[in-house]
Design a protein around this motif. Structure first.
Motif, short mmCIF file in Angstrom:
data_model
loop_
_atom_site.label_atom_id
_atom_site.label_comp_id
_atom_site.label_asym_id
_atom_site.label_seq_id
_atom_site.Cartn_x
_atom_site.Cartn_y
_atom_site.Cartn_z
N MET A 1 0.98 -1.28 0.10
CA MET A 1 0.03 -0.11 -0.05
C MET A 1 1.03 1.30 0.10
SD MET A 1 -2.96 0.92 2.89
CE MET A 1 -4.21 -0.02 2.19
N ASP A 2 0.57 2.14 -1.09
CA ASP A 2 1.60 3.33 -0.98
C ASP A 2 1.13 4.37 0.04
OD1 ASP A 2 -0.77 4.08 -2.11
OD2 ASP A 2 0.12 5.43 -3.57
N ILE A 3 1.77 5.31 0.10
CA ILE A 3 1.88 6.25 1.59
C ILE A 3 0.39 6.90 1.22
CG2 ILE A 3 3.11 8.00 0.59
CD1 ILE A 3 3.09 6.86 4.10
N ILE A 10 -6.70 6.18 6.51
CA ILE A 10 -6.50 6.62 8.00
C ILE A 10 -7.51 7.97 8.08
CG2 ILE A 10 -5.00 7.97 9.68
CD1 ILE A 10 -2.87 5.94 8.59
N ASN A 11 -7.64 8.69 7.41
CA ASN A 11 -8.41 9.98 7.32
C ASN A 11 -9.87 9.61 7.17
OD1 ASN A 11 -6.40 11.71 7.78
ND2 ASN A 11 -5.92 12.29 5.48
N GLU A 12 -10.00 8.63 6.16
CA GLU A 12 -11.35 8.04 6.26
C GLU A 12 -12.05 7.72 7.29
OE1 GLU A 12 -13.23 4.57 3.63
OE2 GLU A 12 -12.00 5.84 2.58
N LEU A 13 -11.13 6.70 8.07
CA LEU A 13 -11.72 6.24 9.31
C LEU A 13 -11.81 7.34 10.24
CD1 LEU A 13 -9.33 2.92 9.44
CD2 LEU A 13 -11.84 3.05 9.16
N LYS A 27 -11.38 -0.14 14.27
CA LYS A 27 -10.61 0.44 15.24
C LYS A 27 -9.10 -0.48 15.19
CE LYS A 27 -13.79 1.95 18.75
NZ LYS A 27 -14.38 1.69 20.14
N ALA A 28 -9.25 -1.80 14.86
CA ALA A 28 -8.09 -2.44 14.67
C ALA A 28 -7.11 -2.14 13.32
CB ALA A 28 -8.27 -3.93 14.94
N GLU A 29 -7.81 -1.91 12.56
CA GLU A 29 -7.48 -1.44 11.05
C GLU A 29 -6.72 -0.22 11.28
OE1 GLU A 29 -8.64 -0.54 6.57
OE2 GLU A 29 -10.29 -0.96 8.02
N ARG A 30 -7.36 0.72 12.10
CA ARG A 30 -6.88 2.17 12.21
C ARG A 30 -5.56 2.29 12.81
NH1 ARG A 30 -9.83 6.29 16.07
NH2 ARG A 30 -9.47 4.77 17.48
N ALA A 31 -5.47 1.31 14.02
CA ALA A 31 -4.42 0.94 14.69
C ALA A 31 -3.19 0.47 13.82
CB ALA A 31 -4.58 -0.07 15.94
N GLU A 32 -3.51 -0.27 13.20
CA GLU A 32 -2.40 -1.04 12.31
C GLU A 32 -1.97 -0.15 11.15
OE1 GLU A 32 -2.35 -4.66 8.85
OE2 GLU A 32 -3.60 -4.96 10.61
N LEU A 33 -2.95 0.69 10.40
CA LEU A 33 -2.55 1.49 9.40
C LEU A 33 -1.74 2.56 9.96
CD1 LEU A 33 -5.86 1.97 7.58
CD2 LEU A 33 -3.79 0.87 6.73
N ARG A 34 -2.04 3.10 11.34
CA ARG A 34 -1.27 4.14 11.99
C ARG A 34 0.11 3.59 12.09
NH1 ARG A 34 -5.17 6.93 16.38
NH2 ARG A 34 -6.51 8.15 15.05
N GLU A 35 0.32 2.43 12.72
CA GLU A 35 1.65 1.69 12.92
C GLU A 35 2.45 1.80 11.69
OE1 GLU A 35 4.77 0.76 14.85
OE2 GLU A 35 3.06 1.42 15.74
N VAL A 36 1.86 1.37 10.71
CA VAL A 36 2.50 1.44 9.35
C VAL A 36 2.99 2.76 8.92
CG1 VAL A 36 2.42 0.86 6.69
CG2 VAL A 36 1.52 -0.78 8.37
N LEU A 38 3.81 5.10 10.81
CA LEU A 38 4.79 5.58 11.65
C LEU A 38 5.98 4.96 11.52
CD1 LEU A 38 2.75 6.04 15.19
CD2 LEU A 38 3.71 7.75 13.71
N GLN A 39 5.90 3.61 11.06
CA GLN A 39 7.20 2.91 10.66
C GLN A 39 7.85 3.62 9.39
OE1 GLN A 39 6.00 -1.13 10.16
NE2 GLN A 39 6.24 -1.58 12.46
N ASN A 40 6.95 3.95 8.56
CA ASN A 40 7.28 4.45 7.30
C ASN A 40 8.17 5.91 7.56
OD1 ASN A 40 7.93 5.62 4.73
ND2 ASN A 40 5.98 5.13 3.95
N ILE A 41 7.39 6.55 8.57
CA ILE A 41 7.95 8.01 8.83
C ILE A 41 9.42 7.94 9.64
CG2 ILE A 41 7.89 9.82 10.39
CD1 ILE A 41 6.07 9.99 7.87
N ARG A 42 9.66 6.79 10.40
CA ARG A 42 10.71 6.43 11.16
C ARG A 42 11.71 6.01 10.02
NH1 ARG A 42 7.04 3.53 15.15
NH2 ARG A 42 6.74 4.93 16.60
N LYS A 43 11.48 5.16 9.47
CA LYS A 43 12.35 4.75 8.57
C LYS A 43 13.11 5.76 7.38
CE LYS A 43 11.52 2.87 4.31
NZ LYS A 43 10.78 2.25 3.28
#
Length: 57
Positions: A1-3, A10-13, A27-36, A38-43
């Motif tokens: 999934m691209d950024i 995320i915005n839709e949710l 809620k679980a999907e939102r948490a997972e998407l947020r983590e992905v 954040l991982q991208n931002i950190r990388k």
């Protein structure tokens, strides 16, 4: 999934959460998407830091 599609989902949710609320699955999907996200931002940030070259005069 691209950024872009990740942020769009995320915005839709977030909009749905404000209007009618989210199911447990969403809620679980939102948490997972947020983590992905954040991982991208950190990388990307780590790559920027790694590319910095300190030069002494």
């Amino acid at each position: 999934m691209d950024i872009d599609s990740l942020v769009e989902r995320i915005n839709e949710l977030a909009r749905k959460h404000k209007s009618v609320g989210l199911t447990e699955e969403e809620k679980a999907e939102r948490a997972e998407l947020r983590e992905v996200y954040l991982q991208n931002i950190r990388k990307n940030f780590r790559q920027q830091l790694d590319s910095i070259e300190i030069v002494d005069e």
